[in-house]
Scaffold this motif. Structure first.
Motif, short mmCIF file in Angstrom:
data_model
loop_
_atom_site.label_atom_id
_atom_site.label_comp_id
_atom_site.label_asym_id
_atom_site.label_seq_id
_atom_site.Cartn_x
_atom_site.Cartn_y
_atom_site.Cartn_z
N GLY A 230 38.99 38.46 33.65
CA GLY A 230 38.99 37.02 33.88
C GLY A 230 40.39 36.52 34.13
O GLY A 230 41.37 37.25 34.04
N ALA A 231 40.48 35.20 34.42
CA ALA A 231 41.77 34.62 34.79
C ALA A 231 42.49 33.97 33.61
O ALA A 231 43.51 33.32 33.81
CB ALA A 231 41.54 33.58 35.89
N GLN A 232 41.97 34.16 32.41
CA GLN A 232 42.62 33.54 31.25
C GLN A 232 44.04 34.08 31.07
O GLN A 232 44.36 35.18 31.51
CB GLN A 232 41.81 33.81 29.97
CG GLN A 232 40.44 33.16 29.93
CD GLN A 232 39.36 34.05 30.50
OE1 GLN A 232 39.62 35.09 31.11
NE2 GLN A 232 38.11 33.63 30.33
N GLU A 233 44.87 33.26 30.40
CA GLU A 233 46.25 33.65 30.09
C GLU A 233 47.00 34.09 31.35
O GLU A 233 47.73 35.08 31.34
CB GLU A 233 46.28 34.75 29.03
CG GLU A 233 45.64 34.37 27.70
CD GLU A 233 46.29 33.15 27.07
OE1 GLU A 233 47.47 33.25 26.71
OE2 GLU A 233 45.62 32.11 26.96
N LYS A 234 46.79 33.34 32.43
CA LYS A 234 47.44 33.63 33.71
C LYS A 234 47.21 35.08 34.14
O LYS A 234 48.09 35.75 34.64
CB LYS A 234 48.94 33.34 33.61
CG LYS A 234 49.25 31.86 33.35
CD LYS A 234 50.73 31.61 33.14
CE LYS A 234 51.49 31.79 34.42
NZ LYS A 234 52.93 31.42 34.25
N ARG A 235 45.99 35.54 33.88
CA ARG A 235 45.55 36.92 34.19
C ARG A 235 46.30 37.98 33.41
O ARG A 235 46.26 39.15 33.75
CB ARG A 235 45.63 37.20 35.70
CG ARG A 235 44.72 36.31 36.52
CD ARG A 235 44.56 36.79 37.95
NE ARG A 235 43.66 35.92 38.68
CZ ARG A 235 42.33 36.00 38.69
NH1 ARG A 235 41.75 36.94 37.96
NH2 ARG A 235 41.60 35.15 39.38
N GLN A 236 46.96 37.59 32.35
CA GLN A 236 47.65 38.56 31.50
C GLN A 236 46.74 39.14 30.43
O GLN A 236 47.01 40.21 29.90
CB GLN A 236 48.85 37.90 30.81
CG GLN A 236 50.08 37.79 31.66
CD GLN A 236 50.69 39.14 31.96
OE1 GLN A 236 50.57 39.65 33.08
NE2 GLN A 236 51.31 39.76 30.99
#
Length: 390
Positions: A230-236
């Motif tokens: 997913g794209a959470q945490e700027k994809r980190q």
């Protein structure tokens, strides 16, 4: 229970008690029903709480909120940061080698995602700090990553960050710091002046268990993600954020900044305990050198098995650890004591050591009660209960 009707908790390095302000913030956050990734009002409310916590943690380490990446804890943060694969300006960067310290916490010492053949464990001196010549010999071989536990969880020894960072700069070595034990006890706002990433854990600073973070010096140099999807945490770090835990973490980080300014109060208790223990055995303290946490002591005697002492103290209503919490349930000598033994410290790793770690809630009476209980155990085991034999 102790004589005055309550247990004494002296195991803050394993997990600090949940602070009242953190509990309140966490409970309030439980009513935030939205997903932080949703665009409706409920989602935006959750997102605002997440952003506030991100800012509180950034403030603790002197960084920017956009450089904070939430994880499930310090171990996951270490597994993410200890990778050969990093990204800078959209380009892949490979760090072919990793060095850690032989006394590091296992989440650092085991090397994360680096292949075993590329990992080296650097020795420490008798004071528990990295052998500078060994570090320089490794560093001059070429690009790589150095990861260190800044404050040792078992002994309280603090690594000399300035000299270490200077070697890293001279040889273009990237640096990751595990600041888990130092946060909230001493200031860590200087760490990102020297390091590319700093690792934190909420429950070591009075926050909830189950959340942590790594904070980057700049999001222009970041590790390849460990968890995708997913794209959470700027994809980190993919996955819906554990919002109530993170809100509690943020409050704990805000309080940690203030509590670290009270380190002298901890140092006074530590000095009292050192003096009290010296009244019956001056040889108990494991080497700490010049730099150490103000609230951690490691006690060792070859005739006292740490696990036995820990159980005896527990029966008297006092909680301490026999080694680090991640290792205390395992059979075998402490890798920290083994490394110190190799460095020439007169210590029996098989006997183990008792770790005493406390906080601002600890009183002098708590320390005296522990010392008296430890002395009773010491006299029974070492002198056969005969005071004249001491």
């Amino acid at each position: 229970m102790t004589a005055f009707g309550r247990r004494i908790y002296l195991d803050y390095n394993a997990s600090a008690p949940l602070l009242p302000e953190v509990r309140e913030a966490l409970v309030v956050a439980l009513d935030l029903v939205g997903n932080p990734s949703s665009v409706h009002f409920e989602g935006r409310s959750a997102r605002a709480a997440l952003s506030r916590a991100r800012g509180q943690i950034a403030e603790l380490v002197g960084s920017s909120p956009e450089n904070v990446v939430f994880t499930s804890g310090a171990s996951e943060a270490a597994a993410t940061c200890l990778t050969p694969n990093w990204l800078t300006a959209g380009e892949d960067v490979v760090l072919p080698r990793l060095a850690v310290l032989d006394t590091d916490h296992p989440c650092i010492r085991d090397g994360g995602r680096f292949p075993a053949a590329t990992l080296i464990r650097l020795p420490v001196t008798a004071d528990g700090i990295v052998d500078p010549q060994a570090l320089e010999d490794w560093a001059h071989l070429g690009p790589g990553l150095l990861a260190i536990t800044l404050a040792n969880s078992e002994t309280g020894v603090i690594q000399p960050l300035g000299p270490i960072a200077e070697i890293c700069r001279r040889f273009a070595i990237r640096l990751v710091i595990d600041a888990v034990q130092m946060a909230g006890r001493l200031s860590i706002s200087h760490c990102l002046e020297h390091a590319d990433a700093v690792i934190l854990s909420a429950h070591k600073i009075g926050g909830p268990k189950g959340t942590g973070a790594f904070v980057l010096r700049s999001d222009g140099f970041r590790p390849a993600p460990l968890i995708l999807g997913g794209a959470q945490e700027k994809r980190q770090r993919a996955g819906t954020e554990a919002l109530p835990l993170i809100v509690g973490f943020g409050m704990a980080a805000e309080l940690a900044t203030v509590r670290a300014q009270r380190h002298e109060e901890l140092a006074v208790l530590k000095s009292y305990l050192r003096a009290r223990l010296a009244t019956f055995d001056e040889s108990l303290l494991v080497n700490q050198g010049e730099l150490a946490l103000p609230q951690t002591l490691s006690l060792h005697h070859p005739k006292l098995r740490a696990e036995t002492v820990q159980i005896a103290l527990d029966l008297e209503g006092i909680a301490v650890s026999a080694g680090s919490a991640c290792s205390s349930g395992k059979i075998g000598a402490s890798h920290v004591l083994t490394a110190l033994h190799r460095a020439g410290v007169r210590i029996d790793p098989d006997a183990g050591a008792i770790r005493v770690s406390f906080g601002l809630e600890t009183s002098e009476r708590d320390i005296e009660t522990f010392a008296a209980a430890y002395e009773r155990i010491w006299r029974r085991s070492v002198t056969g209960g005969n005071p004249k034999a001491a």
